[in-house]
Scaffold this motif. Structure first.
Motif, PDB file in Angstrom:
ATOM      1  N   LEU A 196      -6.278  -3.151   5.321  1.00 20.81           N
ATOM      2  CA  LEU A 196      -5.275  -4.030   4.715  1.00 20.81           C
ATOM      3  C   LEU A 196      -3.933  -3.312   4.572  1.00 20.81           C
ATOM      4  CD1 LEU A 196      -7.492  -5.725   1.981  1.00 20.81           C
ATOM      5  CD2 LEU A 196      -6.645  -6.768   4.096  1.00 20.81           C
ATOM      6  N   ASP A 197      -3.967  -2.037   4.212  1.00 25.72           N
ATOM      7  CA  ASP A 197      -2.730  -1.253   4.137  1.00 25.72           C
ATOM      8  C   ASP A 197      -2.047  -1.204   5.497  1.00 25.72           C
ATOM      9  OD1 ASP A 197      -3.153  -0.718   1.478  1.00 25.72           O
ATOM     10  OD2 ASP A 197      -3.777   1.359   1.774  1.00 25.72           O
ATOM     11  N   ARG A 199      -2.372  -3.276   8.019  1.00 28.70           N
ATOM     12  CA  ARG A 199      -1.869  -4.619   8.367  1.00 28.70           C
ATOM     13  C   ARG A 199      -0.509  -4.868   7.718  1.00 28.70           C
ATOM     14  NH1 ARG A 199      -4.912  -9.387   9.761  1.00 28.70           N
ATOM     15  NH2 ARG A 199      -3.789 -11.302   9.270  1.00 28.70           N
ATOM     16  N   ARG A 200      -0.357  -4.398   6.487  1.00 27.94           N
ATOM     17  CA  ARG A 200       0.906  -4.601   5.762  1.00 27.94           C
ATOM     18  C   ARG A 200       2.018  -3.681   6.267  1.00 27.94           C
ATOM     19  NH1 ARG A 200       2.522  -1.654   1.461  1.00 27.94           N
ATOM     20  NH2 ARG A 200       0.405  -0.834   1.202  1.00 27.94           N
ATOM     21  N   PRO A 203       2.465  -4.283  11.039  1.00 27.56           N
ATOM     22  CA  PRO A 203       1.970  -5.613  11.418  1.00 27.56           C
ATOM     23  C   PRO A 203       1.809  -5.823  12.914  1.00 27.56           C
ATOM     24  CG  PRO A 203       4.253  -5.712  10.642  1.00 27.56           C
ATOM     25  CD  PRO A 203       3.772  -4.342  10.338  1.00 27.56           C
ATOM     26  N   ARG A 463      -5.194  -3.794  -7.025  1.00 28.84           N
ATOM     27  CA  ARG A 463      -5.280  -5.053  -6.278  1.00 28.84           C
ATOM     28  C   ARG A 463      -5.948  -6.136  -7.113  1.00 28.84           C
ATOM     29  NH1 ARG A 463      -8.501  -5.410  -1.864  1.00 28.84           N
ATOM     30  NH2 ARG A 463      -7.377  -7.267  -1.185  1.00 28.84           N
ATOM     31  N   ASN A 497      -9.320 -13.157   2.840  1.00 27.57           N
ATOM     32  CA  ASN A 497      -8.423 -12.001   2.908  1.00 27.57           C
ATOM     33  C   ASN A 497      -9.037 -10.696   3.389  1.00 27.57           C
ATOM     34  OD1 ASN A 497      -5.808 -13.029   1.469  1.00 27.57           O
ATOM     35  ND2 ASN A 497      -7.503 -13.698   0.156  1.00 27.57           N
TER      36      ASN A 497
END
Length: 572
Positions: A196-197, A199-200, A203, A463, A497
Motif C-alpha cells: 500500500l505504501d 502504491r501511494r 503509482p 491506519r 482496499n
C-alpha cells in the motif's frame, strides 16, 4: 472483479512496458518491489497465489539478530540482522515490538568445543550450550549494538533468582540469561502495508496477486488467474524472488534454458499456537529460548493472547505446500514439557498450527542448524537478465531487497535516489511512543468501546483512523460474532482496499482470526456473505470459497470442520 484489481489491470492494458518485473510476492519480493519502485523505476510484481501466502506466512514471528549465528562465525549476518531489527522497531512500531528473551542454562562449560568448531566452519551437531559460551555470545551481541543501542544489555541470574521469577521452569537449571530481541505480530499484514505504501508513493508500479508470468517470444504474457485474461508485458530485467520455489521457477523464465545446480536447500519449520493460560502466565512476558535433547533450538513466547511454540528444522528435497505433521507436533510438545515439567501440555491445547519451507542457500551440512541464514543475488545472463534472490530471512528482508535492487539498477544504468532504512511502514508512520495513546484517541474521537479501539490500534497502527472512518459510515459496523473485535464493515474495508479475492485472504492473512483460534463455521459463513455481496458471487462460488477455506484449515492448520462447528456453539 474488485475495483482495486481492475484499476491495476487497466494500468497494464494501457502500458505493459516495465523497467523490472518481480516474480514472487513474499516478503523478499515485496521488499525489492518497493525498493525499485521508490527509486523511480516502473515495476510489476507478480504473485501466483495471495501475497505472503507461502514461506512468508510461516515464520517464527521473531525479528532478531540471530544470536546462534555467532556460533557459525557469521558476524556480518548478525550485524546486518541487528541493524534491520532496530530499523523495524523504529519504522513499524505498531507490529514490531521488543521481546525479552530468557535462556535456561544447565551447565557451565558445555558447548565450548562445538561452538569453536562451528566458528571455524566445521559442521557437526551442537552440544548443549553452557553458561560460558552463552555469556561470550551475549557479550558479542551487546558489543555489536554498542553505538546504537535501542534495547537493554543482557543479564545473568543464578538458579534461585531464575526460579523465583519463573517457578514453572525445570528445577535442574543452574543459571539463566536474559537479552532482548523483537517479535512481529502480523507479518502478513506488514507485507500488505509495504504494498500500500508503494502504491501511494510510486503509482506507476503495479502489484498483482493470483497472476502468472510466462515468456512469450520477445516479451511476456501476464495471466490473471481469477479471470484467465491475458495481457502483454515487456521488461528490461526480471527479479526472481520465489524463495523455496526458485529452482522450479527458473525453468519457466530463464533466458538460456540451460540446466544448472540447485540454488536452494530448503528446511521445513513447523509451529504450534496453544491456548494455555497457565503456560502464558508462566512465561511472564518473556520468550524462553531453549534446546531440545537433540541440540536443536526451540522457542516459546506469548503471542496475541495465546502461546507460540516451535520449531522443527527438517530438510526437504522439493518445494511444496507443507503442514505440521503429528510427529512434529509431538516433538515440539515434548521439548516444551522438558522446559516446563510441571505443566500439562498436550495436543488438546493446540488451536492452530502452521508450517513453511525456509529457502536457505544450498548446503551439504548434515545438521540443518548449521546452514547459513544469509543471502545473495545470482545473475543469469540473457536478453532479459534474471536476478535470483537466494536465501534470506524475515528480519533482513529490507537489506536483501536493497542489495538486489542495487544490482538490478547497476545493470540498467540507474542510480539510487533514496534509502528505505529509516522509512516508516504503513501504520507505523506517526505511531505514538507512549503505549495506549492511539487507542484512547480513537475511543474518544469515534465513541467506540476501548476493546474495539485497542484492536484497531494493534492491527492497523495509525491506519486505524482510515479504517474506523470507513466503518463509521457503514450500516453494518457490528461484530461478526460474540467476543469478536472484527466487524462486518471492517471486512468490507479489507475487501475494497487490501488486494482481497477470497475468504482465505481475509481469515488467514488480513486478520488474525484463524491464528488466534477465533475462526468458527458461523464466522466463515458471515465473511463469505460479505465478500459475495461485494464481489457479486453466486451461491455456487460462495459455497466453493467456503469449502476451499475449510479444507485448507483442516489440511494445513490442524483445524477440523468439527472444531469450527464446536467454536460456533461456544460463541452463542
Amino acid at each position: 472483479m474488485p475495483e482495486q484489481r481492475q484499476a491495476s489491470f487497466d494500468h497494464i492494458r494501457r502500458d505493459g512496458a516495465f523497467d523490472v518485473v518481480v516474480i514472487g510476492g513474499g516478503i523478499n519480493g515485496i521488499g525489492v518491489y518497493r525498493e525499485l519502485a521508490l527509486q523511480g523505476l516502473r515495476v510489476l510484481l507478480v504473485e501466483r497465489n495471495d501475497f505472503s501466502s507461502g514461506c512468508s506466512a510461516a515464520p517464527s514471528r521473531m525479528i532478531h539478530g540471530g544470536l546462534r549465528y555467532l556460533e557459525n562465525g557469521e558476524f556480518d549476518l548478525v550485524w546486518e540482522s541487528l541493524r534491520e531489527r532496530d530499523a523495524l522497531l523504529a519504522n513499524a512500531p505498531h507490529m514490531v515490538r521488543p521481546l525479552p528473551t530468557t535462556i535456561p542454562i544447565h551447565s557451565l562449560f558445555s558447548g565450548m568445543m562445538n561452538g569453536a568448531a562451528g566458528f571455524f566452519g566445521l559442521s557437526g551437531r551442537p552440544a548443549s550450550r553452557g553458561a560460558l559460551p552463552i555469556k561470550i555470545g551475549l557479550m558479542l551481541y551487546d558489543w555489536i549494538t554498542r553505538h546504537r543501542r535501542l534495547l537493554p544489555k543482557h543479564r545473568f541470574r543464578g538458579a534461585r533468582e531464575t526460579l523465583a521469577l519463573w517457578p514453572a521452569l525445570s528445577p535442574n537449571l543452574r543459571f539463566s540469561a536474559t537479552y532482548h530481541d523483537a517479535w512481529i505480530s502480523y507479518p502478513e499484514r506488514l507485507c500488505i502495508e509495504l504494498l500500500l505504501d508503494t502504491r501511494r508513493l510510486a503509482p506507476g508500479s503495479v502489484a498483482l496477486n493470483y497472476s502468472e508470468l510466462r515468456s512469450e517470444g520477445a516479451g511476456y504474457t501476464l495471466r490473471d488467474r481469477s479471470t484467465d485474461q491475458v495481457y502483454s508485458v515487456t521488461t528490461g530485467a526480471i527479479v526472481n524472488a520465489t524463495g523455496a520455489w526458485l529452482d522450479e521457477s527458473l525453468g519457466l523464465l530463464a533466458a538460456d534454458g540451460a540446466p544448472r545446480e540447485p540454488f536452494v536447500s530448503g528446511t521445513k519449520g513447523s509451529h504450534l499456537i496453544l491456548d494455555h493460560p497457565a503456560l502464558h502466565a508462566a512465561l511472564g512476558g518473556h520468550m524462553i529460548f531453549f534446546e531440545h535433547a537433540d541440540g536443536r533450538v526451540c522457542i516459546v513466547f506469548p503471542y496475541l493472547g495465546k502461546v507460540l511454540v516451535g520449531s522443527t528444522d527438517i530438510r526437504v528435497e522439493r518445494a511444496s505446500r507443507v503442514r505440521c505433521e503429528p510427529e512434529e507436533r509431538d516433538y515440539i510438545l515434548e521439548a516444551l514439557r522438558g522446559v516446563f515439567p510441571t505443566l500439562v501440555v498436550g495436543p488438546e491445547h493446540v488451536v492452530f498450527s502452521y508450517s513453511g519451507i525456509r529457502p536457505l542457500p544450498r548446503s551439504d551440512h548434515e545438521f540443518t542448524g548449521r546452514i547459513s541464514r544469509g543471502h545473495f543475488v545470482h545473475r543469469i545472463d540473457g536478453a532479459v537478465p534474471q536476478f535470483c534472490m537466494v536465501g534470506g530471512k524475515w528480519t533482513t528482508f529490507r537489506a536483501f531487497a536493497e542489495q538486489a535492487a542495487d544490482e538490478v539498477m547497476i545493470d540498467l544504468g540507474r542510480t539510487r535516489v533514496r534509502s528505505t532504512l529509516d522509512l516508516p511502514i504503513g501504520g507505523g508512520s506517526g505511531f505514538p511512543r507512549e503505549a495506549g495513546t492511539l487507542e484512547k484517541s480513537l475511543a474518544a474521537r469515534y465513541g467506540i468501546e476501548p476493546a474495539r479501539a485497542a484492536h484497531l490500534a494493534d492491527v492497523y497502527g495509525t491506519r486505524a483512523e482510515e479504517v474506523i472512518a470507513f466503518c463509521s459510515g457503514s450500516d453494518d459496523d457490528r461484530p461478526l460474532a460474540a467476543r469478536c473485535p472484527v466487524t462486518a464493515a471492517e471486512i468490507l474495508f479489507l475487501a475494497r482496499n487490501e488486494f482481497v479475492l477470497g475468504v482465505a485472504d481475509v481469515l488467514l492473512r488480513r486478520t488474525p482470526l484463524s491464528i488466534r483460534g477465533d475462526v468458527s463455521s458461523v464466522l466463515v459463513e458471515k465473511v463469505a456473505d460479505i465478500l459475495a455481496r461485494e464481489f457479486g458471487w453466486n451461491d455456487e462460488k460462495k459455497k466453493c470459497e467456503i469449502e476451499t477455506f475449510v479444507a485448507e484449515l483442516a489440511d494445513y492448520h490442524g483445524v477440523s470442520r468439527e472444531t469450527l462447528a464446536r467454536r460456533s456453539g461456544d460463541r452463542k
